[in-house]
Design a protein around this motif. Structure first.
Motif, PDB file in Angstrom:
ATOM      1  N   LEU A 160      -5.381   5.289   1.048  1.00 20.91           N
ATOM      2  CA  LEU A 160      -5.912   5.179   2.512  1.00 20.91           C
ATOM      3  C   LEU A 160      -6.903   4.102   2.461  1.00 20.91           C
TER       4      LEU A 160
ATOM      5  N   ILE B 172      -7.786  -7.892   4.202  1.00 17.85           N
ATOM      6  CA  ILE B 172      -8.457  -9.396   3.997  1.00 17.85           C
ATOM      7  C   ILE B 172      -7.539 -10.134   3.118  1.00 17.85           C
TER       8      ILE B 172
ATOM      9  N   SER C 163      -1.811  -2.919  -3.223  1.00 18.82           N
ATOM     10  CA  SER C 163      -3.130  -2.664  -3.413  1.00 18.82           C
ATOM     11  C   SER C 163      -3.657  -1.193  -3.418  1.00 18.82           C
TER      12      SER C 163
ATOM     13  N   MET D 166       2.701  -8.819  -6.835  1.00 25.48           N
ATOM     14  CA  MET D 166       1.357  -9.096  -7.484  1.00 25.48           C
ATOM     15  C   MET D 166       0.761  -7.842  -7.000  1.00 25.48           C
TER      16      MET D 166
ATOM     17  N   GLY E 157      -6.837  -4.672  -6.207  1.00 21.70           N
ATOM     18  CA  GLY E 157      -7.704  -3.482  -5.769  1.00 21.70           C
ATOM     19  C   GLY E 157      -8.687  -3.061  -7.005  1.00 21.70           C
TER      20      GLY E 157
ATOM     21  N   GLY F 116      -4.619 -10.302  -9.071  1.00 19.68           N
ATOM     22  CA  GLY F 116      -5.530 -10.941  -8.374  1.00 19.68           C
ATOM     23  C   GLY F 116      -6.928 -10.059  -8.339  1.00 19.68           C
ATOM     24  N   LYS F 117      -8.102 -10.710  -8.806  1.00 16.69           N
ATOM     25  CA  LYS F 117      -9.359  -9.858  -8.625  1.00 16.69           C
ATOM     26  C   LYS F 117      -9.692 -10.076  -7.413  1.00 16.69           C
ATOM     27  N   ASP F 118      -9.646 -10.945  -6.592  1.00 14.16           N
ATOM     28  CA  ASP F 118     -10.139 -10.803  -5.234  1.00 14.16           C
ATOM     29  C   ASP F 118      -9.112 -11.674  -4.224  1.00 14.16           C
TER      30      ASP F 118
ATOM     31  N   MET G  31     -16.271  17.154  -7.671  1.00 16.03           N
ATOM     32  CA  MET G  31     -15.139  17.562  -6.392  1.00 16.03           C
ATOM     33  C   MET G  31     -13.909  17.970  -6.814  1.00 16.03           C
TER      34      MET G  31
ATOM     35  N   SER H  65     -22.505  -0.095   1.955  1.00 12.49           N
ATOM     36  CA  SER H  65     -22.481  -0.962   0.949  1.00 12.49           C
ATOM     37  C   SER H  65     -21.678  -2.020   1.589  1.00 12.49           C
ATOM     38  N   LEU H  66     -20.934  -2.178   2.454  1.00 13.63           N
ATOM     39  CA  LEU H  66     -20.239  -3.136   2.647  1.00 13.63           C
ATOM     40  C   LEU H  66     -20.683  -4.366   3.804  1.00 13.63           C
TER      41      LEU H  66
ATOM     42  N   CYS I 209     -22.070   4.574  -2.260  1.00 17.89           N
ATOM     43  CA  CYS I 209     -21.082   4.067  -3.446  1.00 17.89           C
ATOM     44  C   CYS I 209     -20.900   2.604  -3.128  1.00 17.89           C
ATOM     45  N   GLY I 210     -20.541   2.002  -4.218  1.00 18.43           N
ATOM     46  CA  GLY I 210     -20.148   0.485  -4.421  1.00 18.43           C
ATOM     47  C   GLY I 210     -21.209  -0.435  -4.636  1.00 18.43           C
TER      48      GLY I 210
ATOM     49  N   VAL J 147     -15.046   5.718 -13.819  1.00 17.52           N
ATOM     50  CA  VAL J 147     -13.778   5.449 -14.444  1.00 17.52           C
ATOM     51  C   VAL J 147     -13.620   4.909 -15.719  1.00 17.52           C
TER      52      VAL J 147
ATOM     53  N   CYS K 226     -20.404   7.667  -9.426  1.00 14.43           N
ATOM     54  CA  CYS K 226     -19.828   8.335  -8.309  1.00 14.43           C
ATOM     55  C   CYS K 226     -19.288   9.575  -8.752  1.00 14.43           C
TER      56      CYS K 226
HETATM   57  C1  B12 Z   1     -14.780   2.257   2.024  1.00 16.47           C
HETATM   58  C2  B12 Z   1     -14.377   3.249   0.882  1.00 16.47           C
HETATM   59  C3  B12 Z   1     -13.835   4.268   1.456  1.00 16.47           C
HETATM   60  C4  B12 Z   1     -13.238   4.639   2.879  1.00 16.47           C
HETATM   61  C5  B12 Z   1     -11.714   3.656   2.979  1.00 16.47           C
HETATM   62  C6  B12 Z   1     -11.638   3.253   4.395  1.00 16.47           C
HETATM   63  C7  B12 Z   1     -10.613   2.134   4.523  1.00 16.47           C
HETATM   64  N1  B12 Z   1     -10.058   2.006   5.774  1.00 16.47           N
HETATM   65  O1  B12 Z   1     -10.241   1.348   3.655  1.00 16.47           O
HETATM   66  C8  B12 Z   1     -12.922   6.078   2.935  1.00 16.47           C
HETATM   67  C9  B12 Z   1     -14.152   6.893   3.512  1.00 16.47           C
HETATM   68  C10 B12 Z   1     -11.616   6.517   3.734  1.00 16.47           C
HETATM   69  C11 B12 Z   1     -12.641   6.316   1.369  1.00 16.47           C
HETATM   70  C12 B12 Z   1     -12.237   7.643   0.807  1.00 16.47           C
HETATM   71  C13 B12 Z   1     -12.069   7.953  -0.506  1.00 16.47           C
HETATM   72  N2  B12 Z   1     -12.710   7.240  -1.258  1.00 16.47           N
HETATM   73 CO1  B12 Z   1     -13.268   5.651  -1.220  1.00 16.47          CO
HETATM   74  N3  B12 Z   1     -14.248   3.826  -1.325  1.00 16.47           N
HETATM   75  C14 B12 Z   1     -14.897   3.074  -0.412  1.00 16.47           C
HETATM   76  C15 B12 Z   1     -15.650   1.877  -0.949  1.00 16.47           C
HETATM   77  C16 B12 Z   1     -16.935   2.355  -0.625  1.00 16.47           C
HETATM   78  C17 B12 Z   1     -15.398   0.501  -0.562  1.00 16.47           C
HETATM   79  C18 B12 Z   1     -13.858   0.036  -0.792  1.00 16.47           C
HETATM   80  C19 B12 Z   1     -13.724  -1.263  -0.043  1.00 16.47           C
HETATM   81  O2  B12 Z   1     -13.263  -1.324   0.975  1.00 16.47           O
HETATM   82  N4  B12 Z   1     -14.291  -2.466  -0.951  1.00 16.47           N
HETATM   83  C20 B12 Z   1     -14.156  -3.692  -0.026  1.00 16.47           C
HETATM   84  C21 B12 Z   1     -12.882  -4.360  -0.393  1.00 16.47           C
HETATM   85  C22 B12 Z   1     -12.760  -5.799   0.167  1.00 16.47           C
HETATM   86  O3  B12 Z   1     -12.812  -4.681  -1.781  1.00 16.47           O
HETATM   87  P1  B12 Z   1     -11.272  -4.162  -2.595  1.00 16.47           P
HETATM   88  O4  B12 Z   1     -10.666  -3.088  -1.952  1.00 16.47           O
HETATM   89  O5  B12 Z   1     -11.591  -4.090  -4.020  1.00 16.47           O
HETATM   90  O6  B12 Z   1     -10.621  -5.482  -2.417  1.00 16.47           O
HETATM   91  C23 B12 Z   1     -10.684  -6.760  -3.072  1.00 16.47           C
HETATM   92  C24 B12 Z   1     -10.205  -7.096  -4.364  1.00 16.47           C
HETATM   93  O7  B12 Z   1      -9.955  -5.967  -5.152  1.00 16.47           O
HETATM   94  C25 B12 Z   1      -8.840  -7.799  -4.235  1.00 16.47           C
HETATM   95  N5  B12 Z   1      -7.701  -6.772  -3.663  1.00 16.47           N
HETATM   96  C26 B12 Z   1      -7.628  -5.624  -3.161  1.00 16.47           C
HETATM   97  N6  B12 Z   1      -6.227  -5.506  -2.784  1.00 16.47           N
HETATM   98  C27 B12 Z   1      -5.614  -6.275  -3.388  1.00 16.47           C
HETATM   99  C28 B12 Z   1      -4.118  -6.578  -3.507  1.00 16.47           C
HETATM  100  C29 B12 Z   1      -3.821  -7.722  -4.243  1.00 16.47           C
HETATM  101  C30 B12 Z   1      -2.018  -7.990  -4.386  1.00 16.47           C
HETATM  102  C31 B12 Z   1      -4.541  -8.611  -4.694  1.00 16.47           C
HETATM  103  C32 B12 Z   1      -3.953  -9.956  -5.650  1.00 16.47           C
HETATM  104  C33 B12 Z   1      -5.898  -8.343  -4.616  1.00 16.47           C
HETATM  105  C34 B12 Z   1      -6.245  -7.308  -3.975  1.00 16.47           C
HETATM  106  O8  B12 Z   1      -9.189  -8.470  -2.946  1.00 16.47           O
HETATM  107  C35 B12 Z   1     -10.255  -7.803  -2.076  1.00 16.47           C
HETATM  108  C36 B12 Z   1     -11.027  -8.709  -1.359  1.00 16.47           C
HETATM  109  O9  B12 Z   1     -11.522  -9.676  -2.480  1.00 16.47           O
HETATM  110  C37 B12 Z   1     -15.425   2.293  -2.495  1.00 16.47           C
HETATM  111  C38 B12 Z   1     -16.548   1.816  -3.447  1.00 16.47           C
HETATM  112  C39 B12 Z   1     -16.443   0.295  -3.747  1.00 16.47           C
HETATM  113  N7  B12 Z   1     -17.513  -0.337  -3.385  1.00 16.47           N
HETATM  114  O10 B12 Z   1     -15.640   0.076  -4.325  1.00 16.47           O
HETATM  115  C40 B12 Z   1     -14.919   3.751  -2.528  1.00 16.47           C
HETATM  116  C41 B12 Z   1     -14.017   4.098  -3.614  1.00 16.47           C
HETATM  117  C42 B12 Z   1     -12.926   3.046  -3.635  1.00 16.47           C
HETATM  118  N8  B12 Z   1     -13.656   5.407  -3.001  1.00 16.47           N
HETATM  119  C43 B12 Z   1     -13.502   6.438  -4.179  1.00 16.47           C
HETATM  120  C44 B12 Z   1     -13.075   7.702  -3.841  1.00 16.47           C
HETATM  121  C45 B12 Z   1     -13.028   8.894  -5.033  1.00 16.47           C
HETATM  122  C46 B12 Z   1     -12.529   8.013  -2.526  1.00 16.47           C
HETATM  123  C47 B12 Z   1     -11.984   9.505  -2.068  1.00 16.47           C
HETATM  124  C48 B12 Z   1     -11.075  10.177  -2.982  1.00 16.47           C
HETATM  125  C49 B12 Z   1     -13.361  10.178  -1.613  1.00 16.47           C
HETATM  126  C50 B12 Z   1     -13.294  11.568  -1.385  1.00 16.47           C
HETATM  127  N9  B12 Z   1     -13.382  12.399  -2.542  1.00 16.47           N
HETATM  128  O11 B12 Z   1     -12.841  12.134  -0.440  1.00 16.47           O
HETATM  129  C51 B12 Z   1     -11.466   9.098  -0.667  1.00 16.47           C
HETATM  130  C52 B12 Z   1      -9.924   8.915  -0.987  1.00 16.47           C
HETATM  131  C53 B12 Z   1      -9.131   8.645   0.498  1.00 16.47           C
HETATM  132  C54 B12 Z   1      -7.569   8.301  -0.046  1.00 16.47           C
HETATM  133  N10 B12 Z   1      -6.608   9.160  -0.099  1.00 16.47           N
HETATM  134  O12 B12 Z   1      -7.480   7.086  -0.054  1.00 16.47           O
HETATM  135  C55 B12 Z   1     -13.627   5.741  -5.401  1.00 16.47           C
HETATM  136  C56 B12 Z   1     -12.547   5.567  -6.354  1.00 16.47           C
HETATM  137  C57 B12 Z   1     -12.587   6.003  -7.767  1.00 16.47           C
HETATM  138  C58 B12 Z   1     -11.723   5.838  -8.381  1.00 16.47           C
HETATM  139  N11 B12 Z   1     -11.521   4.606  -9.351  1.00 16.47           N
HETATM  140  O13 B12 Z   1     -10.426   6.447  -8.577  1.00 16.47           O
HETATM  141  C59 B12 Z   1     -14.691   4.645  -5.229  1.00 16.47           C
HETATM  142  C60 B12 Z   1     -14.383   3.464  -6.033  1.00 16.47           C
HETATM  143  C61 B12 Z   1     -16.019   5.089  -4.966  1.00 16.47           C
HETATM  144  C62 B12 Z   1     -16.712   5.581  -6.356  1.00 16.47           C
HETATM  145  N12 B12 Z   1     -17.508   4.577  -6.908  1.00 16.47           N
HETATM  146  O14 B12 Z   1     -16.103   6.560  -6.955  1.00 16.47           O
HETATM  147  N13 B12 Z   1     -13.390   5.543   0.711  1.00 16.47           N
END
Ligand code: B12
Lengths: 212, 351
Positions: free
Chosen positions: A101, A108, A147, A176, A179, A196-198, B26, B202-203, B236-237, B282, B314
């Protein structure tokens, strides 16, 4: 400041209403719709990407900038006709995979791709392989962007690719993936075409994938 | 020493026979006892049983009621999706405050009115009966930014920071009152430590963190401390740009996720802050070997110096090999601590 420079600044500052106004004004002045992308939207979003990488921008800034870019693309997209429309970089089916989710990163990426001229079909979160296949068929997409933020859902990228293959679509689309937990190695191991990393990398990647 | 004594001694700068070991479990805990996660998250008896067993089998020093982010929001009336073997999650598309106007009529739920929050209170009472004295008992609340995101939808909240900061403050006020009441009820039910999960913080970047989020986190921490609980902050994050502010909250424990280097946390929060973390759940913990896990924890300890608690950045991923988690426990048990300078009571602001 030129019209385009002004528009770039308004996008970077996240001022959607200003962007809308500038776009309409420029169109009245006779600027061609396709010109906005290379001259204003793409450079602005490149700058947004740079600031994000350098930790000058965080999620709120990126989201309002992307929204401002959308204020322009929403006006421009229907005006791109014939040649221009098909030249518009391509059609991308974007989603967060089944069971997952997290959509901030996907949103983004989608918005950056859109401002780079791609047409986006956004399936949202928790997208099943069947849904992806259906969208690719329906919209004749040439790219799929998946993603995943959870290690437990990354495997569903593989399922997505398998479903495209069994529907006979694998050769028609480039795939592609990205995440936080996804890596180059993982992408290769599941048979994706790129990782892609970002978001800025996602745009470069998408361009190079459709060019090949 | 018993686990509880070990934690309290460490928080008070007293010598301990070993480093406290407090990893977040958990889904791992549910799998450990062979129950579906839905039961774990919704039936306190199942959760208590699983926590006590996982804590016993892996030598944790504490047990916790943490389960998923949707607990409070569910009781507020938010639409929540339940899955058989995954954490319940908020239905962001149908967020409770999709219409901002609804905030003015929203009522904070009574924590003991039979909903999910009540389930958490019951877990704490049962922990108290079954673990009291041996293991520390941890309650859990969502932080202001996280809970606001749960109610409003995280994507919408992020743009609200620019579009309508007044609404954001109003929402944080509502959340603060809700979480303070919930935290106090948890303390009354048996929690001596309250974890505050504020992942969404953290965001937002340093500007909004300092201006809008931090003031509410402070009030939450102060209120919980005034009710007699120890506090643990978990964001987190990537928190690199907000570490100094996190340190200024005066929490007894600050968790660091793997994206925030322990050395930087130590530098920005000063020598007296107890730090917990931060091996990559992980890449290091789940995918590593017992040896590499042990070494990774040693590196965190080296960077943290004294006042350190062993844990991952985490949640422990559900398919983590048992031997890897045991390697963390082994590191903790092999490293006792000497007496440290007592943590000054007015530690806030001046590390
Ligand atoms: C916000 C968040 C949530 C929110 C999400 C809300 C939402 N609408 O997105 C909520 C509270 C719902 C949530 C829930 C959960 N979360 Co969460 N969450 C986060 C958090 C803090 C931030 C993620 C985020 O948005 N980052 C910012 C974005 C911009 O970064 P990004 O997604 O990586 O994307 C960038 C790149 O990766 C890339 N990218 C992304 N997608 C794609 C796709 C392509 C094609 C390409 C090329 C590039 C690309 O570009 C993006 C921009 O530069 C992270 C911790 C972290 N900082 O990573 C944990 C995290 C991802 N969550 C985690 C977990 C465990 C959960 C839960 C299971 C927690 C729980 N026990 O309930 C649930 C799962 C729910 C579900 N079924 O999905 C873990 C995952 C661990 C793992 N590796 O498995 C993390 C890493 C926290 C941790 N440190 O443990 N979460």
């Amino acid at each position: 400041m030129s019209q385009f420079e002004e528009m770039q600044q308004a996008i970077i500052d996240g001022k959607a209403p200003v962007v809308k106004e500038l776009t309409e004004q420029a169109l009245r002045d006779g600027v061609k719709p396709a010109e906005f992308f290379p001259k204003a939207i793409v450079p602005a979003m490149n700058e947004v990407g740079r600031r994000m990488r350098d930790c000058e921008f965080f999620i709120p800034e990126v989201l309002i900038a992307a929204r401002a870019a959308r204020a322009a693309t929403d006006i421009l997209r229907p005006l791109l006709v014939g040649d221009e429309a098909s030249r518009s970089a391509g059609t991308v089916v974007c989603c967060t995979v089944k069971g997952d989710l997290h959509d901030i990163g996907k949103n983004i990426v989608a918005m950056m791709l859109e401002s780079a001229g791609f047409r986006i079909v956004d399936l949202g979160v928790d997208a099943s392989p069947e849904k992806i296949v259906q969208a690719v068929q329906e919209h004749k997409a040439n790219l799929v962007a998946m993603s995943a933020l959870l290690t437990t859902t990354m495997v569903n990228m593989k399922a997505g690719i398998a479903a495209l293959a069994s529907a006979g679509l694998r050769d028609h689309v480039k795939i592609m993936v990205g995440g936080a937990p996804v890596t180059e190695n993982w992408a290769r191991s599941i048979g994706a075409d790129g990782y892609g990393k970002d978001a800025p990398t996602a745009v470069d990647l998408a361009r190079s994938l459709v060019a090949n | 020493m018993k686990g509880r004594e070990r934690i309290l001694a460490t928080l008070d700068g007293q010598p301990a026979d070993a480093l406290p070991f407090m990893p977040i479990t958990m889904m791992f805990a549910a799998d450990h006892v062979g129950v579906k996660y839905l039961e774990y998250a919704t039936d306190y008896r199942v959760q208590v049983d699983a926590q006590l067993r996982v804590a016993e089998d892996y030598d944790f020093d504490y047990v916790s009621v943490i389960s998923d982010p949707a607990c409070e929001a569910a009781d507020c009336g938010a639409s929540v999706k339940f899955f058989p073997d995954q954490p319940p999650a908020l239905d962001e598309e149908n967020a409770l405050l999709a219409d901002k106007g609804k905030l003015s009529t929203l009522k904070a739920p009574d924590p003991s009115s039979g909903g999910r929050m009540h389930n958490r209170l019951k877990a704490l009472s049962l922990f108290k009966r079954r673990a009291g004295g041996d293991k520390s008992i941890e309650g859990w609340v969502e932080g202001p930014c996280a809970e606001a995101a749960d109610l409003r939808g995280i994507n919408a909240l992020m743009t609200d920071f620019y579009d309508d900061p007044g609404f954001v403050s109003g929402l944080f006020e509502f959340v603060l009152e809700l979480e303070l009441a919930f935290g106090k009820a948890q303390i009354a039910a048996g929690a001596e430590l309250i974890g505050i999960g504020d992942a969404a913080a953290s965001l937002v970047g340093p500007k909004f963190y300092e201006e809008l989020v931090w003031p509410y986190e402070t009030r939450l921490v102060d209120g919980l401390r005034a009710s007699g609980a120890r506090t643990r902050l978990h964001i987190c994050g990537n928190t690199r740009s907000i570490l100094a502010g996190m340190g200024r909250l005066g929490c007894d424990i600050v968790d660091l996720d793997s994206l925030a280097p322990v050395s930087q946390g130590r530098r920005e929060m000063g020598p007296r802050q107890v730090l917990l973390g931060n091996i990559d759940p992980v890449r290091a913990l789940r995918n590593g070997t017992p040896e590499s896990v042990y070494d990774a924890v040693a590196e965190c300890h080296r960077e943290a110096c004294n006042r350190f608690i062993v844990g991952a950045g985490c949640e422990v991923p559900r398919d983590t090999p048992a031997a890897n988690l045991r390697a963390m426990a082994r590191y903790a048990r092999e490293h006792g601590t000497a007496e440290l300078q007592p943590k000054a009571d007015s530690s806030r602001g001046l590390p």
